[in-house]
Design a protein around this motif. Sequence first.
Motif, PDB file in Angstrom:
ATOM      1  N   GLU B  44       0.831  -1.194   0.000  1.00 52.73           N
ATOM      2  CA  GLU B  44       0.000   0.000   0.000  1.00 52.73           C
ATOM      3  C   GLU B  44       0.874   1.256   0.000  1.00 52.73           C
ATOM      4  OE1 GLU B  44      -3.316  -0.582  -0.361  1.00 52.73           O
ATOM      5  OE2 GLU B  44      -3.211   1.570  -0.758  1.00 52.73           O
ATOM      6  N   PHE B  45       1.908   1.238   0.849  1.00 52.45           N
ATOM      7  CA  PHE B  45       2.794   2.400   0.962  1.00 52.45           C
ATOM      8  C   PHE B  45       3.569   2.646  -0.320  1.00 52.45           C
ATOM      9  CE2 PHE B  45       1.333   3.288   4.807  1.00 52.45           C
ATOM     10  CZ  PHE B  45       2.076   3.123   5.961  1.00 52.45           C
ATOM     11  N   LEU B  48       1.981   4.996  -2.721  1.00 50.67           N
ATOM     12  CA  LEU B  48       1.667   6.339  -2.223  1.00 50.67           C
ATOM     13  C   LEU B  48       2.187   7.449  -3.124  1.00 50.67           C
ATOM     14  CD1 LEU B  48       2.239   6.212   1.610  1.00 50.67           C
ATOM     15  CD2 LEU B  48       0.101   6.225   0.371  1.00 50.67           C
ATOM     16  N   GLU B  49       1.318   8.452  -3.309  1.00 50.22           N
ATOM     17  CA  GLU B  49       1.776   9.687  -3.938  1.00 50.22           C
ATOM     18  C   GLU B  49       1.958  10.712  -2.831  1.00 50.22           C
ATOM     19  OE1 GLU B  49      -1.315  10.678  -6.603  1.00 50.22           O
ATOM     20  OE2 GLU B  49      -1.358   8.672  -7.475  1.00 50.22           O
ATOM     21  N   LEU B  51       0.493  13.330  -2.224  1.00 50.81           N
ATOM     22  CA  LEU B  51      -0.725  13.908  -1.651  1.00 50.81           C
ATOM     23  C   LEU B  51      -1.384  12.959  -0.656  1.00 50.81           C
ATOM     24  CD1 LEU B  51      -3.693  12.685  -2.958  1.00 50.81           C
ATOM     25  CD2 LEU B  51      -2.506  13.468  -5.001  1.00 50.81           C
ATOM     26  N   ASN B  52      -0.964  11.646  -0.666  1.00 52.54           N
ATOM     27  CA  ASN B  52      -1.568  10.697   0.264  1.00 52.54           C
ATOM     28  C   ASN B  52      -0.921  10.836   1.630  1.00 52.54           C
ATOM     29  OD1 ASN B  52      -1.487   8.614  -2.502  1.00 52.54           O
ATOM     30  ND2 ASN B  52      -3.414   9.164  -1.514  1.00 52.54           N
ATOM     31  N   ASP B  53      -1.602  11.539   2.551  1.00 53.47           N
ATOM     32  CA  ASP B  53      -1.068  11.627   3.907  1.00 53.47           C
ATOM     33  C   ASP B  53      -1.205  10.275   4.597  1.00 53.47           C
ATOM     34  OD1 ASP B  53      -2.607  14.876   4.293  1.00 53.47           O
ATOM     35  OD2 ASP B  53      -0.626  14.303   3.532  1.00 53.47           O
TER      36      ASP B  53
END
Lengths: 147, 123
Positions: B44-45, B48-49, B51-53
Amino acid sequence: MSGPQQVNLTDLDLAQLADVRKQLDEELTHLTSSFQQLKAVQAKFRNCIECVRELKGGQSKPVLVPLTNSLYVPGKITDAESVIVDVGTGYYVKKTLPQATAHYNAKITYLNTNISALEEAIAKKQENMGSLINVMQAKVQEAGAKA
Amino acid sequence: MSLQTKLQNVTQEFQKLQADMAKAVEARERLGTQLSENELVKTEFEKLEPLNDVYKLIGPVLVKQDQAEAKTNVNTRLDFIKGEIKRVEAQIKDIETKSELKKAEYIAAQTAFEQQQSQQVSP
């Protein structure tokens, strides 16, 4: 659990057949319960997708936020474009609505593979159970005829 | 030590080994579940972009985390779990070998005891 035994069912006597039947019963209950659990989790994910869909276009919509079971405070949605999703082990990730929907859909597909494998296993066990019961009935009749 | 006492001792030791084995297998299973969960988070990590907090659940509060820090945390946890799995698997192998030896001991003790019994009956 011991490895698979290629024993002819008809070779076993009634007491052993009863034992095997009990074991099959337990396995079947366990498999069915796992199956139901997976289905329940799938339903939760579908519910999440539904919620995400409802959120769309909700910018600045007034909402009631629960503080307890019977206490709410009025509020406004400040960001209807992203949600925070549980990804596991206590971590949550902020995603856009399409990203979140994709995430839940992927989870549902992943569960589907497990669910179909379970369904197959359950069908096989039920088949075994069926033939076991047939053999048992035949033996009982045999014993009754001899007596 | 009488043969009967020896037999009882060996039986007790064997049962203790069985209990240890059950515990070790349970630990291995738990670690397996943790491993897959953490690998899920890792994948999942990786998606991540910026913008994904990332938030971590601490009690009832979601606390914002640094993406890099969260990734490092998960990787460290994964390495730890993999190490633990290796350790428990070695433990399981060890208990297995001890169990086999104990079983042989038990059979020998039982045979000796039965022999003694039969000798006493027919002197």
